[in-house]
Design an enzyme around this catalytic site. Structure first.
Site, short mmCIF file in Angstrom:
data_model
loop_
_atom_site.label_atom_id
_atom_site.label_comp_id
_atom_site.label_asym_id
_atom_site.label_seq_id
_atom_site.Cartn_x
_atom_site.Cartn_y
_atom_site.Cartn_z
N SER A 2 0.78 -1.32 -0.49
CA SER A 2 0.17 -0.17 -0.40
C SER A 2 0.35 0.36 0.18
CB SER A 2 -1.32 0.19 1.38
OG SER A 2 -1.23 1.37 1.54
N TYR A 41 -1.95 -0.97 10.65
CA TYR A 41 -1.87 -1.59 9.27
C TYR A 41 -1.03 -1.29 8.73
CZ TYR A 41 -3.57 -1.57 4.98
OH TYR A 41 -3.97 -1.69 3.52
N LYS A 83 2.35 -3.67 7.28
CA LYS A 83 2.74 -4.28 5.03
C LYS A 83 3.80 -3.63 5.41
CE LYS A 83 -1.20 -4.60 3.61
NZ LYS A 83 -1.50 -5.96 2.73
P1 NAD Z 1 -11.30 -7.02 1.13
O1 NAD Z 1 -11.44 -7.28 2.41
O2 NAD Z 1 -12.64 -6.28 0.50
O3 NAD Z 1 -9.91 -8.30 0.50
C1 NAD Z 1 -9.46 -8.99 1.67
C2 NAD Z 1 -9.93 -10.51 1.47
O4 NAD Z 1 -9.00 -11.29 2.30
C3 NAD Z 1 -11.17 -10.51 1.78
O5 NAD Z 1 -12.10 -11.47 1.73
C4 NAD Z 1 -10.54 -11.19 3.55
O6 NAD Z 1 -12.54 -12.06 3.57
C5 NAD Z 1 -9.79 -12.41 3.57
N1 NAD Z 1 -9.14 -12.90 4.24
C6 NAD Z 1 -9.22 -11.48 5.13
N2 NAD Z 1 -7.75 -12.28 6.31
C7 NAD Z 1 -8.09 -13.37 5.60
C8 NAD Z 1 -6.95 -14.83 5.90
N3 NAD Z 1 -6.58 -14.51 7.58
N4 NAD Z 1 -7.46 -16.07 5.46
C9 NAD Z 1 -8.14 -16.23 4.36
N5 NAD Z 1 -8.87 -15.43 3.89
C10 NAD Z 1 -8.56 -13.37 4.57
O7 NAD Z 1 -10.05 -6.53 0.91
P2 NAD Z 1 -9.37 -5.68 -0.32
O8 NAD Z 1 -9.37 -4.09 -0.34
O9 NAD Z 1 -9.67 -5.98 -2.26
O10 NAD Z 1 -7.98 -5.66 -0.27
C11 NAD Z 1 -7.39 -6.64 -0.27
C12 NAD Z 1 -6.03 -6.50 -0.27
O11 NAD Z 1 -4.51 -4.99 -0.43
C13 NAD Z 1 -5.33 -5.92 1.52
O12 NAD Z 1 -4.02 -6.82 1.63
C14 NAD Z 1 -5.12 -4.47 1.76
O13 NAD Z 1 -4.48 -4.38 2.95
C15 NAD Z 1 -4.62 -4.92 0.30
N6 NAD Z 1 -4.57 -3.04 -0.22
C16 NAD Z 1 -6.25 -2.14 -0.10
C17 NAD Z 1 -6.23 -0.81 -0.42
C18 NAD Z 1 -7.86 -0.77 -0.18
O14 NAD Z 1 -7.98 0.60 -0.08
N7 NAD Z 1 -8.35 -1.00 -0.93
C19 NAD Z 1 -5.06 -0.33 -0.79
C20 NAD Z 1 -3.98 -0.44 -0.42
C21 NAD Z 1 -3.72 -1.87 -0.26
N1 UFG Z 2 -12.09 11.37 3.06
C1 UFG Z 2 -13.56 12.29 3.43
N2 UFG Z 2 -14.18 11.81 4.15
C2 UFG Z 2 -14.50 10.79 4.23
C3 UFG Z 2 -13.80 9.90 4.01
C4 UFG Z 2 -12.61 10.17 3.47
O1 UFG Z 2 -13.16 13.77 3.20
O2 UFG Z 2 -15.91 10.40 4.92
C5 UFG Z 2 -11.34 12.26 2.84
C6 UFG Z 2 -9.91 11.77 3.67
O3 UFG Z 2 -9.81 12.94 4.41
C7 UFG Z 2 -8.73 11.83 2.47
C8 UFG Z 2 -9.08 11.47 1.11
O4 UFG Z 2 -10.63 11.57 1.45
O5 UFG Z 2 -7.83 13.33 2.15
C9 UFG Z 2 -9.43 10.26 1.03
O6 UFG Z 2 -9.10 9.18 2.10
P1 UFG Z 2 -9.98 7.26 2.02
O7 UFG Z 2 -9.69 7.37 3.58
O8 UFG Z 2 -10.59 6.84 1.53
O9 UFG Z 2 -8.67 6.69 1.97
P2 UFG Z 2 -6.53 7.38 2.58
O10 UFG Z 2 -6.11 7.78 0.94
O11 UFG Z 2 -6.82 7.83 4.21
O12 UFG Z 2 -6.33 5.94 2.84
C10 UFG Z 2 -6.53 4.53 1.85
C11 UFG Z 2 -6.58 3.17 2.64
C12 UFG Z 2 -5.47 3.25 3.43
C13 UFG Z 2 -4.48 3.38 3.10
C14 UFG Z 2 -4.18 4.28 2.28
C15 UFG Z 2 -3.04 4.14 0.95
O13 UFG Z 2 -7.93 3.44 3.14
O14 UFG Z 2 -5.68 1.48 3.96
O15 UFG Z 2 -5.09 4.93 1.08
O16 UFG Z 2 -2.97 3.19 0.50
F1 UFG Z 2 -2.95 3.32 3.62
#
Ligand code: NAD
Ligand code: UFG
Length: 344
Positions: A123, A147, A151
Protein backbone atom coordinates in the site's frame (compact mmCIF):
# COMPACT_ATOMS: atom_id res chain seq x y z
CA UNK A 1 -2.75 -22.06 -11.95
CA UNK A 2 -2.69 -18.88 -9.86
CA UNK A 3 -3.47 -19.11 -6.14
CA UNK A 4 -5.34 -15.97 -5.10
CA UNK A 5 -5.60 -15.47 -1.34
CA UNK A 6 -8.42 -13.11 -0.36
CA UNK A 7 -9.83 -13.54 -3.87
CA UNK A 8 -13.45 -12.98 -2.78
CA UNK A 9 -12.66 -9.45 -1.58
CA UNK A 10 -12.94 -6.15 -3.40
CA UNK A 11 -9.63 -6.08 -5.30
CA UNK A 12 -9.28 -9.88 -5.36
CA UNK A 13 -12.61 -10.47 -7.12
CA UNK A 14 -11.79 -7.92 -9.83
CA UNK A 15 -8.37 -9.53 -10.27
CA UNK A 16 -9.95 -12.99 -10.65
CA UNK A 17 -11.93 -11.61 -13.62
CA UNK A 18 -8.81 -10.29 -15.33
CA UNK A 19 -6.90 -13.54 -14.66
CA UNK A 20 -9.74 -15.66 -16.09
CA UNK A 21 -10.04 -13.32 -19.08
CA UNK A 22 -6.33 -13.89 -19.69
CA UNK A 23 -6.81 -17.68 -19.59
CA UNK A 24 -5.20 -18.33 -16.21
CA UNK A 25 -6.71 -21.06 -14.03
CA UNK A 26 -7.65 -19.56 -10.68
CA UNK A 27 -7.70 -21.09 -7.19
CA UNK A 28 -9.14 -18.80 -4.51
CA UNK A 29 -8.64 -19.30 -0.79
CA UNK A 30 -10.66 -16.91 1.37
CA UNK A 31 -12.03 -17.06 4.91
CA UNK A 32 -15.02 -14.90 3.84
CA UNK A 33 -14.37 -12.79 6.96
CA UNK A 34 -14.84 -9.62 4.94
CA UNK A 35 -16.50 -10.87 1.76
CA UNK A 36 -19.34 -12.86 0.27
CA UNK A 37 -19.23 -16.05 -1.83
CA UNK A 38 -21.73 -14.22 -4.08
CA UNK A 39 -18.81 -12.13 -5.40
CA UNK A 40 -17.14 -15.27 -6.79
CA UNK A 41 -20.40 -16.50 -8.33
CA UNK A 42 -20.67 -13.19 -10.12
CA UNK A 43 -17.04 -13.40 -11.28
CA UNK A 44 -17.99 -16.69 -12.97
CA UNK A 45 -21.13 -15.13 -14.45
CA UNK A 46 -19.20 -12.16 -15.87
CA UNK A 47 -16.40 -14.23 -17.38
CA UNK A 48 -18.38 -17.34 -18.33
CA UNK A 49 -15.51 -19.33 -16.78
CA UNK A 50 -15.22 -21.22 -13.53
CA UNK A 51 -12.69 -20.97 -10.74
CA UNK A 52 -11.92 -23.18 -7.76
CA UNK A 53 -12.86 -21.81 -4.35
CA UNK A 54 -11.65 -23.14 -1.00
CA UNK A 55 -13.10 -21.51 2.10
CA UNK A 56 -10.33 -21.30 4.68
CA UNK A 57 -7.80 -19.20 6.53
CA UNK A 58 -4.33 -18.60 5.11
CA UNK A 59 -2.99 -18.99 8.65
CA UNK A 60 -3.97 -22.68 8.50
CA UNK A 61 -0.59 -24.26 7.65
CA UNK A 62 -2.07 -27.71 6.95
CA UNK A 63 -4.56 -26.26 4.50
CA UNK A 64 -1.92 -24.20 2.72
CA UNK A 65 0.45 -27.16 2.39
CA UNK A 66 -2.39 -29.26 0.95
CA UNK A 67 -3.23 -26.61 -1.68
CA UNK A 68 0.31 -26.70 -3.05
CA UNK A 69 0.18 -30.51 -3.06
CA UNK A 70 -3.24 -30.80 -4.71
CA UNK A 71 -3.15 -28.04 -7.35
CA UNK A 72 -0.61 -27.14 -10.06
CA UNK A 73 0.07 -23.66 -8.65
CA UNK A 74 2.83 -21.66 -10.31
CA UNK A 75 2.32 -18.22 -8.74
CA UNK A 76 0.50 -16.64 -5.81
CA UNK A 77 -1.28 -13.29 -5.44
CA UNK A 78 -1.65 -12.55 -1.74
CA UNK A 79 -4.56 -10.18 -1.00
CA UNK A 80 -5.80 -11.78 2.23
CA UNK A 81 -5.53 -9.48 5.20
CA UNK A 82 -7.22 -6.83 7.29
CA UNK A 83 -7.15 -3.27 5.97
CA UNK A 84 -8.99 -0.74 8.15
CA UNK A 85 -6.55 1.84 9.51
CA UNK A 86 -8.76 2.96 12.46
CA UNK A 87 -9.53 -0.60 13.52
CA UNK A 88 -5.81 -1.42 13.43
CA UNK A 89 -5.16 1.32 16.00
CA UNK A 90 -7.81 -0.20 18.31
CA UNK A 91 -6.85 -3.84 17.63
CA UNK A 92 -3.15 -3.91 16.71
CA UNK A 93 -2.63 -7.53 17.77
CA UNK A 94 -5.49 -8.71 15.57
CA UNK A 95 -3.85 -6.90 12.63
CA UNK A 96 -0.37 -8.26 13.29
CA UNK A 97 -1.81 -11.72 13.84
CA UNK A 98 -3.74 -11.82 10.59
CA UNK A 99 -1.48 -9.87 8.23
CA UNK A 100 1.91 -11.12 9.45
CA UNK A 101 1.06 -14.71 10.26
CA UNK A 102 -0.91 -15.30 7.05
CA UNK A 103 2.08 -14.10 5.02
CA UNK A 104 4.51 -16.17 7.08
CA UNK A 105 2.47 -19.37 6.72
CA UNK A 106 1.94 -18.71 3.00
CA UNK A 107 5.67 -18.20 2.38
CA UNK A 108 6.57 -21.34 4.33
CA UNK A 109 4.14 -23.37 2.23
CA UNK A 110 5.55 -21.78 -0.94
CA UNK A 111 9.13 -22.50 0.12
CA UNK A 112 8.30 -26.13 0.93
CA UNK A 113 6.58 -26.54 -2.44
CA UNK A 114 9.38 -24.67 -4.26
CA UNK A 115 6.87 -22.23 -5.76
CA UNK A 116 8.50 -18.87 -5.21
CA UNK A 117 6.58 -16.45 -7.43
CA UNK A 118 4.64 -14.01 -5.28
CA UNK A 119 2.65 -10.83 -5.86
CA UNK A 120 1.98 -9.05 -2.58
CA UNK A 121 -0.70 -6.41 -1.86
CA UNK A 122 1.20 -3.56 -0.33
CA UNK A 123 0.00 0.00 0.00
CA UNK A 124 1.04 3.60 -0.49
CA UNK A 125 0.65 3.79 3.27
CA UNK A 126 4.26 2.50 3.51
CA UNK A 127 5.43 6.00 2.46
CA UNK A 128 4.09 7.40 5.75
CA UNK A 129 3.80 11.19 5.65
CA UNK A 130 5.32 11.95 2.22
CA UNK A 131 7.89 14.77 2.14
CA UNK A 132 8.25 14.93 -1.66
CA UNK A 133 5.71 14.25 -4.40
CA UNK A 134 5.22 12.35 -6.63
CA UNK A 135 6.31 9.26 -4.71
CA UNK A 136 8.91 7.01 -6.29
CA UNK A 137 9.48 3.50 -4.99
CA UNK A 138 12.87 4.30 -3.46
CA UNK A 139 11.63 7.11 -1.23
CA UNK A 140 11.89 6.66 2.56
CA UNK A 141 9.37 4.30 4.14
CA UNK A 142 7.63 4.64 7.49
CA UNK A 143 4.42 3.64 9.22
CA UNK A 144 1.90 5.83 11.00
CA UNK A 145 -0.44 3.09 12.27
CA UNK A 146 -0.39 -0.70 12.94
CA UNK A 147 -2.00 -1.51 9.57
CA UNK A 148 0.73 0.38 7.73
CA UNK A 149 3.36 -1.14 10.00
CA UNK A 150 2.10 -4.64 9.15
CA UNK A 151 2.61 -3.89 5.43
CA UNK A 152 6.07 -2.45 6.10
CA UNK A 153 7.14 -5.44 8.21
CA UNK A 154 5.88 -7.85 5.54
CA UNK A 155 7.77 -5.97 2.80
CA UNK A 156 10.94 -6.24 4.89
CA UNK A 157 10.36 -9.90 5.70
CA UNK A 158 9.94 -10.66 1.98
CA UNK A 159 13.16 -8.78 1.20
CA UNK A 160 15.06 -11.33 3.31
CA UNK A 161 13.97 -14.32 1.24
CA UNK A 162 16.20 -14.08 -1.87
CA UNK A 163 19.47 -13.91 0.08
CA UNK A 164 18.47 -16.93 2.18
CA UNK A 165 17.52 -18.85 -0.95
CA UNK A 166 20.85 -18.04 -2.58
CA UNK A 167 22.66 -19.18 0.56
CA UNK A 168 20.79 -22.49 0.69
CA UNK A 169 20.66 -23.29 -3.03
CA UNK A 170 23.51 -21.35 -4.59
CA UNK A 171 20.94 -19.36 -6.55
CA UNK A 172 17.80 -17.39 -5.67
CA UNK A 173 14.44 -18.55 -6.97
CA UNK A 174 12.21 -16.08 -5.15
CA UNK A 175 10.53 -13.48 -7.34
CA UNK A 176 8.38 -11.06 -5.38
CA UNK A 177 6.44 -8.07 -6.72
CA UNK A 178 5.40 -5.67 -3.96
CA UNK A 179 2.47 -3.78 -5.45
CA UNK A 180 1.91 -0.51 -3.61
CA UNK A 181 -1.66 0.50 -4.35
CA UNK A 182 -2.69 4.11 -4.13
CA UNK A 183 -6.46 4.64 -3.63
CA UNK A 184 -8.54 1.93 -5.33
CA UNK A 185 -12.08 2.98 -6.32
CA UNK A 186 -14.64 2.03 -8.97
CA UNK A 187 -16.13 -1.31 -9.85
CA UNK A 188 -16.46 -3.70 -12.76
CA UNK A 189 -18.40 -1.90 -15.55
CA UNK A 190 -21.09 -4.63 -15.42
CA UNK A 191 -22.11 -3.29 -11.99
CA UNK A 192 -22.22 -6.90 -10.72
CA UNK A 193 -19.23 -6.72 -8.37
CA UNK A 194 -17.83 -3.84 -6.34
CA UNK A 195 -16.74 -2.66 -2.93
CA UNK A 196 -19.05 -3.77 -0.14
CA UNK A 197 -17.89 -2.52 3.26
CA UNK A 198 -19.57 -4.46 6.07
CA UNK A 199 -19.54 -1.44 8.41
CA UNK A 200 -19.74 2.34 8.08
CA UNK A 201 -17.23 3.05 5.30
CA UNK A 202 -13.87 4.60 6.24
CA UNK A 203 -12.96 5.44 2.68
CA UNK A 204 -14.19 8.33 0.60
CA UNK A 205 -15.77 6.61 -2.41
CA UNK A 206 -18.00 4.09 -0.59
CA UNK A 207 -19.10 6.91 1.69
CA UNK A 208 -20.05 9.01 -1.34
CA UNK A 209 -21.97 6.17 -3.01
CA UNK A 210 -23.79 5.20 0.20
CA UNK A 211 -24.75 8.86 0.71
CA UNK A 212 -25.97 9.11 -2.88
CA UNK A 213 -28.07 5.95 -2.49
CA UNK A 214 -29.61 7.29 0.74
CA UNK A 215 -27.93 5.01 3.29
CA UNK A 216 -26.01 7.97 4.84
CA UNK A 217 -27.35 11.46 5.42
CA UNK A 218 -24.29 13.39 4.30
CA UNK A 219 -20.60 13.10 3.62
CA UNK A 220 -18.22 14.64 6.13
CA UNK A 221 -15.33 16.26 4.26
CA UNK A 222 -12.34 16.03 6.59
CA UNK A 223 -10.77 19.48 6.45
CA UNK A 224 -10.60 22.25 3.85
CA UNK A 225 -7.48 23.99 5.12
CA UNK A 226 -4.78 21.78 3.62
CA UNK A 227 -2.20 23.28 1.31
CA UNK A 228 -3.88 21.82 -1.79
CA UNK A 229 -5.82 23.09 -4.81
CA UNK A 230 -9.05 23.68 -2.83
CA UNK A 231 -7.91 22.93 0.73
CA UNK A 232 -9.24 19.35 0.79
CA UNK A 233 -7.06 16.22 0.80
CA UNK A 234 -5.53 15.08 -2.47
CA UNK A 235 -5.12 11.38 -3.39
CA UNK A 236 -4.19 9.27 -6.38
CA UNK A 237 -7.42 7.34 -7.07
CA UNK A 238 -7.08 4.32 -9.31
CA UNK A 239 -9.87 2.36 -10.98
CA UNK A 240 -9.99 -1.16 -9.53
CA UNK A 241 -10.12 -2.69 -13.04
CA UNK A 242 -6.83 -0.97 -13.92
CA UNK A 243 -5.42 -2.18 -10.61
CA UNK A 244 -6.58 -5.74 -11.32
CA UNK A 245 -4.88 -5.59 -14.74
CA UNK A 246 -1.67 -4.52 -12.99
CA UNK A 247 -1.74 -7.85 -11.11
CA UNK A 248 -2.01 -9.80 -14.35
CA UNK A 249 0.97 -7.85 -15.72
CA UNK A 250 2.95 -8.61 -12.55
CA UNK A 251 2.14 -12.33 -12.75
CA UNK A 252 3.06 -12.40 -16.43
CA UNK A 253 6.38 -10.75 -15.60
CA UNK A 254 7.14 -13.30 -12.86
CA UNK A 255 6.35 -16.17 -15.21
CA UNK A 256 8.26 -14.70 -18.16
CA UNK A 257 11.83 -15.60 -19.06
CA UNK A 258 12.92 -12.12 -17.98
CA UNK A 259 11.32 -12.37 -14.51
CA UNK A 260 11.96 -10.13 -11.53
CA UNK A 261 15.32 -9.92 -9.81
CA UNK A 262 14.44 -10.92 -6.24
CA UNK A 263 12.08 -8.42 -4.64
CA UNK A 264 10.85 -5.33 -6.45
CA UNK A 265 8.30 -2.67 -5.42
CA UNK A 266 5.90 -1.06 -7.91
CA UNK A 267 3.58 1.90 -7.41
CA UNK A 268 0.15 1.28 -8.89
CA UNK A 269 -1.62 4.60 -9.27
CA UNK A 270 -2.48 7.01 -12.07
CA UNK A 271 0.06 9.65 -11.11
CA UNK A 272 -2.72 12.26 -10.81
CA UNK A 273 -3.84 13.91 -7.60
CA UNK A 274 -7.58 14.52 -7.11
CA UNK A 275 -9.05 16.48 -4.17
CA UNK A 276 -12.05 15.41 -2.11
CA UNK A 277 -14.18 18.20 -3.55
CA UNK A 278 -13.07 17.41 -7.10
CA UNK A 279 -14.16 13.82 -6.51
CA UNK A 280 -17.53 14.84 -5.01
CA UNK A 281 -18.22 17.30 -7.84
CA UNK A 282 -17.21 14.84 -10.54
CA UNK A 283 -19.46 12.15 -8.99
CA UNK A 284 -22.40 14.57 -8.88
CA UNK A 285 -21.87 15.82 -12.44
CA UNK A 286 -21.28 12.48 -14.20
CA UNK A 287 -24.12 10.70 -12.41
CA UNK A 288 -26.52 13.66 -12.17
CA UNK A 289 -27.02 13.03 -8.47
CA UNK A 290 -26.39 15.34 -5.54
CA UNK A 291 -24.05 14.33 -2.72
CA UNK A 292 -24.85 16.42 0.36
CA UNK A 293 -21.68 17.21 2.31
CA UNK A 294 -20.39 19.26 5.19
CA UNK A 295 -16.83 20.40 5.89
CA UNK A 296 -15.69 19.14 9.30
CA UNK A 297 -12.39 18.95 11.22
CA UNK A 298 -9.37 17.21 9.70
CA UNK A 299 -9.24 13.45 10.37
CA UNK A 300 -6.26 12.66 12.62
CA UNK A 301 -3.44 10.93 10.75
CA UNK A 302 -4.47 12.16 7.28
CA UNK A 303 -1.80 13.63 5.00
CA UNK A 304 -2.50 16.63 2.75
CA UNK A 305 -1.55 14.97 -0.52
CA UNK A 306 -0.29 11.65 -1.84
CA UNK A 307 0.25 10.60 -5.44
CA UNK A 308 2.50 8.25 -7.32
CA UNK A 309 5.28 8.34 -9.82
CA UNK A 310 4.31 5.34 -11.94
CA UNK A 311 7.33 5.23 -14.26
CA UNK A 312 8.68 1.93 -12.93
CA UNK A 313 5.42 0.02 -13.45
CA UNK A 314 5.14 1.49 -16.95
CA UNK A 315 8.69 0.49 -17.88
CA UNK A 316 9.04 -2.86 -16.15
CA UNK A 317 5.50 -4.24 -16.03
CA UNK A 318 4.33 -2.61 -19.24
CA UNK A 319 1.30 -1.39 -17.31
CA UNK A 320 -0.40 1.93 -16.92
CA UNK A 321 -3.81 3.05 -15.77
CA UNK A 322 -6.21 3.65 -18.65
CA UNK A 323 -9.40 4.70 -16.89
CA UNK A 324 -10.02 8.23 -15.62
CA UNK A 325 -12.08 9.95 -12.97
CA UNK A 326 -15.21 9.75 -15.13
CA UNK A 327 -15.13 5.93 -15.29
CA UNK A 328 -14.27 5.75 -11.58
CA UNK A 329 -17.32 7.75 -10.47
CA UNK A 330 -19.66 6.20 -13.06
CA UNK A 331 -18.70 2.59 -12.30
CA UNK A 332 -18.80 3.16 -8.52
CA UNK A 333 -22.35 4.48 -8.87
CA UNK A 334 -23.36 1.78 -11.34
CA UNK A 335 -22.43 -0.87 -8.74
CA UNK A 336 -23.98 0.92 -5.75
CA UNK A 337 -27.22 1.89 -7.50
CA UNK A 338 -27.74 -1.69 -8.77
CA UNK A 339 -26.79 -3.14 -5.37
CA UNK A 340 -27.92 -0.62 -2.75
CA UNK A 341 -27.17 -3.11 0.06
CA UNK A 342 -24.08 -4.60 -1.56
CA UNK A 343 -24.14 -8.40 -1.79
CA UNK A 344 -26.77 -8.67 1.00
P1 NAD B 1 -11.07 -6.96 1.23
O1 NAD B 1 -11.28 -6.97 2.69
O2 NAD B 1 -12.23 -6.69 0.34
O3 NAD B 1 -10.41 -8.34 0.77
C1 NAD B 1 -9.58 -9.10 1.62
C2 NAD B 1 -10.08 -10.52 1.58
O4 NAD B 1 -9.23 -11.34 2.38
C3 NAD B 1 -11.49 -10.67 2.14
O5 NAD B 1 -12.26 -11.41 1.22
C4 NAD B 1 -11.31 -11.45 3.46
O6 NAD B 1 -12.41 -12.29 3.73
C5 NAD B 1 -10.03 -12.22 3.18
N1 NAD B 1 -9.22 -12.56 4.34
C6 NAD B 1 -8.81 -11.73 5.36
N2 NAD B 1 -8.00 -12.40 6.19
C7 NAD B 1 -7.89 -13.68 5.71
C8 NAD B 1 -7.18 -14.83 6.12
N3 NAD B 1 -6.40 -14.82 7.21
N4 NAD B 1 -7.31 -15.95 5.38
C9 NAD B 1 -8.10 -15.98 4.27
N5 NAD B 1 -8.79 -14.92 3.84
C10 NAD B 1 -8.68 -13.78 4.55
O7 NAD B 1 -9.89 -5.91 0.93
P2 NAD B 1 -9.36 -5.32 -0.45
O8 NAD B 1 -9.71 -3.89 -0.50
O9 NAD B 1 -9.73 -6.20 -1.56
O10 NAD B 1 -7.80 -5.39 -0.17
C11 NAD B 1 -7.02 -6.50 -0.58
C12 NAD B 1 -5.58 -6.28 -0.14
O11 NAD B 1 -5.12 -5.03 -0.67
C13 NAD B 1 -5.39 -6.19 1.37
O12 NAD B 1 -4.19 -6.84 1.71
C14 NAD B 1 -5.28 -4.70 1.62
O13 NAD B 1 -4.51 -4.42 2.76
C15 NAD B 1 -4.57 -4.22 0.36
N6 NAD B 1 -4.82 -2.81 0.06
C16 NAD B 1 -6.10 -2.36 -0.06
C17 NAD B 1 -6.33 -1.00 -0.31
C18 NAD B 1 -7.74 -0.47 -0.41
O14 NAD B 1 -7.91 0.75 -0.28
N7 NAD B 1 -8.74 -1.28 -0.68
C19 NAD B 1 -5.24 -0.12 -0.45
C20 NAD B 1 -3.95 -0.63 -0.35
C21 NAD B 1 -3.76 -1.98 -0.09
N1 UFG C 1 -12.29 11.62 3.30
C1 UFG C 1 -13.30 12.49 3.65
N2 UFG C 1 -14.44 11.96 4.17
C2 UFG C 1 -14.63 10.63 4.36
C3 UFG C 1 -13.58 9.76 3.99
C4 UFG C 1 -12.42 10.30 3.48
O1 UFG C 1 -13.18 13.72 3.51
O2 UFG C 1 -15.68 10.21 4.86
C5 UFG C 1 -11.05 12.19 2.71
C6 UFG C 1 -9.80 11.91 3.52
O3 UFG C 1 -9.62 12.92 4.47
C7 UFG C 1 -8.73 11.88 2.43
C8 UFG C 1 -9.46 11.33 1.21
O4 UFG C 1 -10.86 11.55 1.47
O5 UFG C 1 -8.32 13.20 2.13
C9 UFG C 1 -9.22 9.84 0.99
O6 UFG C 1 -9.51 9.14 2.20
P1 UFG C 1 -9.65 7.55 2.23
O7 UFG C 1 -10.00 7.17 3.62
O8 UFG C 1 -10.55 7.09 1.14
O9 UFG C 1 -8.20 7.05 1.83
P2 UFG C 1 -6.79 7.29 2.55
O10 UFG C 1 -5.90 7.91 1.53
O11 UFG C 1 -6.93 7.95 3.83
O12 UFG C 1 -6.36 5.80 2.87
C10 UFG C 1 -6.33 4.79 1.85
C11 UFG C 1 -6.61 3.42 2.46
C12 UFG C 1 -5.51 3.03 3.39
C13 UFG C 1 -4.19 3.12 2.69
C14 UFG C 1 -4.01 4.49 2.08
C15 UFG C 1 -2.75 4.58 1.28
O13 UFG C 1 -7.81 3.45 3.20
O14 UFG C 1 -5.70 1.69 3.76
O15 UFG C 1 -5.10 4.79 1.22
O16 UFG C 1 -2.78 3.61 0.30
F1 UFG C 1 -3.23 2.90 3.58
Amino acid sequence: MILVTGGAGYIGSHTCIELLNNNFDVLVVDSLDNSSPEALKRVEEITGKSLTFIEGDVRDATLMASLFKDYPINAVIHFAGLKAVGESVAEPLMYYNNNLISTLILCEAMKNASIKNLVFSSSATVYGDPQTLPLTEDMPLSATNPYGRSKLIIEEMLRDLPAADALANGDNNWQVALLRYFNPVGAHPSGKIGEDPSDIPNNLMPFITQTAVGRRKQLAVFGDDYDTIDGTGVRDYIHVVDLAKGHVKAVEKLLSAEGIDGVQAYNLGTGNGVSVLQMVNSFAKENSIEVPYQIVERRPGDVAACYADVTRAQKELNWQAELGLKEMVQDSWNWQSQNPRGYR
